[in-house]
Design a protein around this motif. Structure first.
Motif, mmCIF file in Angstrom:
data_model
loop_
_atom_site.group_PDB
_atom_site.id
_atom_site.type_symbol
_atom_site.label_atom_id
_atom_site.label_comp_id
_atom_site.label_asym_id
_atom_site.label_seq_id
_atom_site.Cartn_x
_atom_site.Cartn_y
_atom_site.Cartn_z
ATOM 1 N N ALA A 200 -81.777 9.950 55.028
ATOM 2 C CA ALA A 200 -82.380 11.268 54.820
ATOM 3 C C ALA A 200 -82.531 11.559 53.334
ATOM 4 C CB ALA A 200 -81.538 12.363 55.480
ATOM 5 N N ALA A 201 -83.464 12.463 53.035
ATOM 6 C CA ALA A 201 -83.628 13.035 51.697
ATOM 7 C C ALA A 201 -83.657 14.543 51.854
ATOM 8 C CB ALA A 201 -84.906 12.530 51.034
ATOM 9 N N PHE A 202 -83.011 15.230 50.934
ATOM 10 C CA PHE A 202 -82.977 16.694 50.916
ATOM 11 C C PHE A 202 -83.615 17.145 49.604
ATOM 12 C CE2 PHE A 202 -79.766 15.346 53.831
ATOM 13 C CZ PHE A 202 -79.628 16.336 54.788
ATOM 14 N N SER A 203 -84.942 17.182 49.580
ATOM 15 C CA SER A 203 -85.680 17.483 48.351
ATOM 16 C C SER A 203 -86.941 18.255 48.682
ATOM 17 C CB SER A 203 -86.077 16.178 47.616
ATOM 18 O OG SER A 203 -84.948 15.436 47.219
ATOM 19 N N ARG A 204 -87.366 19.088 47.760
ATOM 20 C CA ARG A 204 -88.658 19.750 47.914
ATOM 21 C C ARG A 204 -89.764 18.695 47.932
ATOM 22 N NH1 ARG A 204 -86.378 22.296 43.707
ATOM 23 N NH2 ARG A 204 -87.926 21.486 42.250
ATOM 24 N N ASP A 233 -85.320 11.058 57.930
ATOM 25 C CA ASP A 233 -85.518 12.502 58.063
ATOM 26 C C ASP A 233 -85.663 13.105 56.675
ATOM 27 O OD1 ASP A 233 -85.063 13.265 61.030
ATOM 28 O OD2 ASP A 233 -83.409 11.875 60.580
ATOM 29 N N LEU A 234 -86.730 13.877 56.486
ATOM 30 C CA LEU A 234 -86.976 14.558 55.219
ATOM 31 C C LEU A 234 -86.751 16.052 55.414
ATOM 32 C CD1 LEU A 234 -90.238 12.786 53.964
ATOM 33 C CD2 LEU A 234 -87.846 12.166 53.515
ATOM 34 N N TYR A 235 -85.843 16.615 54.620
ATOM 35 C CA TYR A 235 -85.535 18.040 54.682
ATOM 36 C C TYR A 235 -85.888 18.677 53.341
ATOM 37 C CZ TYR A 235 -82.563 16.443 58.562
ATOM 38 O OH TYR A 235 -82.094 15.853 59.716
ATOM 39 N N GLY A 244 -101.967 18.553 48.473
ATOM 40 C CA GLY A 244 -102.478 17.228 48.770
ATOM 41 C C GLY A 244 -101.365 16.211 48.897
ATOM 42 N N TYR A 245 -100.340 16.345 48.069
ATOM 43 C CA TYR A 245 -99.204 15.419 48.144
ATOM 44 C C TYR A 245 -98.499 15.560 49.489
ATOM 45 C CZ TYR A 245 -94.728 13.194 47.141
ATOM 46 O OH TYR A 245 -93.621 12.384 47.194
ATOM 47 N N VAL A 246 -98.305 16.787 49.940
ATOM 48 C CA VAL A 246 -97.641 17.017 51.228
ATOM 49 C C VAL A 246 -98.472 16.425 52.361
ATOM 50 C CG1 VAL A 246 -96.796 18.770 52.824
ATOM 51 C CG2 VAL A 246 -96.500 19.083 50.366
ATOM 52 N N THR A 247 -99.794 16.614 52.297
ATOM 53 C CA THR A 247 -100.680 16.055 53.324
ATOM 54 C C THR A 247 -100.572 14.536 53.370
ATOM 55 O OG1 THR A 247 -102.226 17.895 53.102
ATOM 56 C CG2 THR A 247 -103.078 15.867 54.087
ATOM 57 N N ASP A 248 -100.605 13.911 52.202
ATOM 58 C CA ASP A 248 -100.490 12.447 52.141
ATOM 59 C C ASP A 248 -99.132 11.975 52.664
ATOM 60 O OD1 ASP A 248 -103.004 12.342 51.057
ATOM 61 O OD2 ASP A 248 -102.321 12.103 48.978
ATOM 62 N N LEU A 249 -98.089 12.741 52.345
ATOM 63 C CA LEU A 249 -96.747 12.366 52.784
ATOM 64 C C LEU A 249 -96.643 12.441 54.303
ATOM 65 C CD1 LEU A 249 -93.981 11.558 51.638
ATOM 66 C CD2 LEU A 249 -93.395 13.993 51.548
ATOM 67 N N ARG A 250 -97.189 13.496 54.882
ATOM 68 C CA ARG A 250 -97.168 13.624 56.352
ATOM 69 C C ARG A 250 -97.943 12.472 57.001
ATOM 70 N NH1 ARG A 250 -95.075 18.198 58.319
ATOM 71 N NH2 ARG A 250 -94.890 20.019 56.939
ATOM 72 N N GLY A 264 -89.127 20.185 56.898
ATOM 73 C CA GLY A 264 -89.296 21.393 56.103
ATOM 74 C C GLY A 264 -87.955 22.014 55.762
ATOM 75 N N HIS A 265 -87.971 23.311 55.417
ATOM 76 C CA HIS A 265 -86.729 23.991 55.037
ATOM 77 C C HIS A 265 -85.790 24.117 56.229
ATOM 78 C CE1 HIS A 265 -84.004 26.858 53.167
ATOM 79 N NE2 HIS A 265 -84.107 27.593 54.253
#
Length: 404
Positions: A200-204, A233-235, A244-250, A264-265
């Motif tokens: 997991a990663a806990f990062s914005r 799991d990404l939190y 755009g970065y979030v879209t690419d990541l998803r 998400g949060h």
């Protein structure tokens, strides 16, 4: 301002902390955890904008002022709040004022403090800030020179303070991370010998946090070890400047050859960490400190970080965690493969990780913060070569006249 006269308050420093918002960000939560442990301060906290942290501080018995109740932070507050802040400082006459965010530093720099020491708590890489153009050049020539002391949240952050500010006294005070000061009674965690390894990663979800590097690294692992059993799991949520970065990541997660989810949060971070085996902080750029590292160590995770910044002030490679070459998915994949290939080897890392309770426990860090703050205030007051207001003015004039 409320001033009590109880015996408990006698001899305690009256410190005014100012932050731009009471939203539950890393800096605001660190202030909450600090003041919950405080024993040598009589703190008052002023937030420009409202948020949940204000109520939590009040519940802890802290005097809290919210200048704009019920409102989220807006940048115009940094200007319109000036008269209210000036009145609070003038009426309360605190022993020191501490700016707790880069945003509010700009506001407090416009207030004449007179003989009251003013300090800025630095929680970001100032070298990175310097690359933002003319406006930030003005900030380094007019804003930071208005402060009498600088407190950095890591040795790394302190190392990025420009030479032009070298005459301002400084100290390093790590922020609390919601880690108890003594280890829990339960046995040391062990790494799972079989079954799915939960990574997991806990990062914005911001580009500099490097979450895409982690996804790419796990893609390499899966290509090289098709039978490897793990999930990601990404939190993390909050304000996102690059949609755009979030879209690419998803999209990358949807196409990943391994189970993955972007949550998400989440409010139950300790619960999520307790069910995590490997916590990765894959930041492209140096983390000024990284509270999530101390939290991960305390919750029995094997912590893997990029080899830079404040992260490696907490993680010693191959002792209490693992490090990889910054921005290298290949290097990160090597460390993950190492854990998957020899799961028993992680147990030694987890044993050493328990030192976090005494080295980065909240009681110890709160005590150090108070001691460093007191020392810095005393140092500033002892420098009687000129009144504080004269020292601030001289610094500003000298830096304005200095050639870029």
């Amino acid at each position: 301002m409320k001033v009590t006269g109880t015996a408990r308050d006698q001899g305690r420093r009256n410190i005014l902390f100012v932050d731009h918002a009471a939203s539950p960000g890393g800096g605001q939560l660190a202030l909450l955890w600090l003041l919950e442990r405080s024993s040598r301060m009589r703190p008052t906290v002023v937030f420009l904008a409202d948020g949940p942290v204000a109520a939590r501080l009040r519940a802890a018995g802290v005097d809290v002022r919210v200048l704009y109740p019920g409102r989220a932070f807006e940048r115009k507050m940094l200007i319109v709040a000036l008269p209210k802040l000036f009145r609070i400082i003038r009426e309360s006459r605190p022993d020191a004022v501490v700016a707790m965010s880069a945003a509010v530093v700009k506001t407090l720099a416009m207030i004449p403090f007179g003989s009251i020491p003013s300090l800025a708590y630095l929680q970001e890489d100032l070298e990175r800030v310097r690359d933002r153009g003319l406006v930030t050049e003005i900030i380094f020539r007019l804003v930071y020179p208005a402060f009498d002391g600088l407190m950095a949240n890591s040795e790394w952050t302190a190392s990025t303070i420009p030479a032009s500010l070298s005459e301002i006294p400084r100290s390093v005070t790590y922020p609390p991370s919601n880690v108890p000061g003594i280890p829990p009674d339960e046995a040391v965690s062990t790494f799972p010998r079989e079954g799915t390894v939960r990574i997991a990663a806990f990062s914005r979800p911001e580009r500099w946090k490097g979450l895409d590097i982690l996804v790419d690294a796990l893609g390499i692992v899966k290509a090289e070890r098709p039978r490897a059993d793990f999930r990601l799991d990404l939190y993390g949520g909050g304000l996102v400047g690059d949609a755009g970065y979030v879209t690419d990541l998803r999209r990358s997660l949807e196409q990943a050859p391994f189970p993955a989810e972007m949550h998400g949060h989440v409010d139950d971070v300790p619960v999520r960490m307790a069910s995590t085996d490997v916590l990765v902080l894959p930041s492209r750029l140096p983390e000024p400190f990284g509270q999530v590292i101390a939290q991960g160590l305390a919750h029995g995770c094997v912590v893997v970080v990029s080899d830079q910044g404040g992260a490696v002030e907490q993680i010693v490679a191959n002792r209490n965690g693992l490090v990889f070459e910054p921005r290298s998915a290949r290097s990160l994949a090597d460390q993950i493969e190492r854990l998957l290939d020899d799961r028993a080897s992680a147990d030694g890392l987890l044993r050493e990780a328990r030192a976090v309770f005494t080295t980065f426990g909240d009681p110890q860090l709160a005590d150090r913060f108070e001691a460093e703050l007191e020392s810095l205030i005393d140092h500033i007051r002892r420098d009687g070569a000129a009144p504080m207001s004269s020292r601030r003015l001289r610094r500003r004039v000298r830096l304005l006249l200095r050639r870029a």
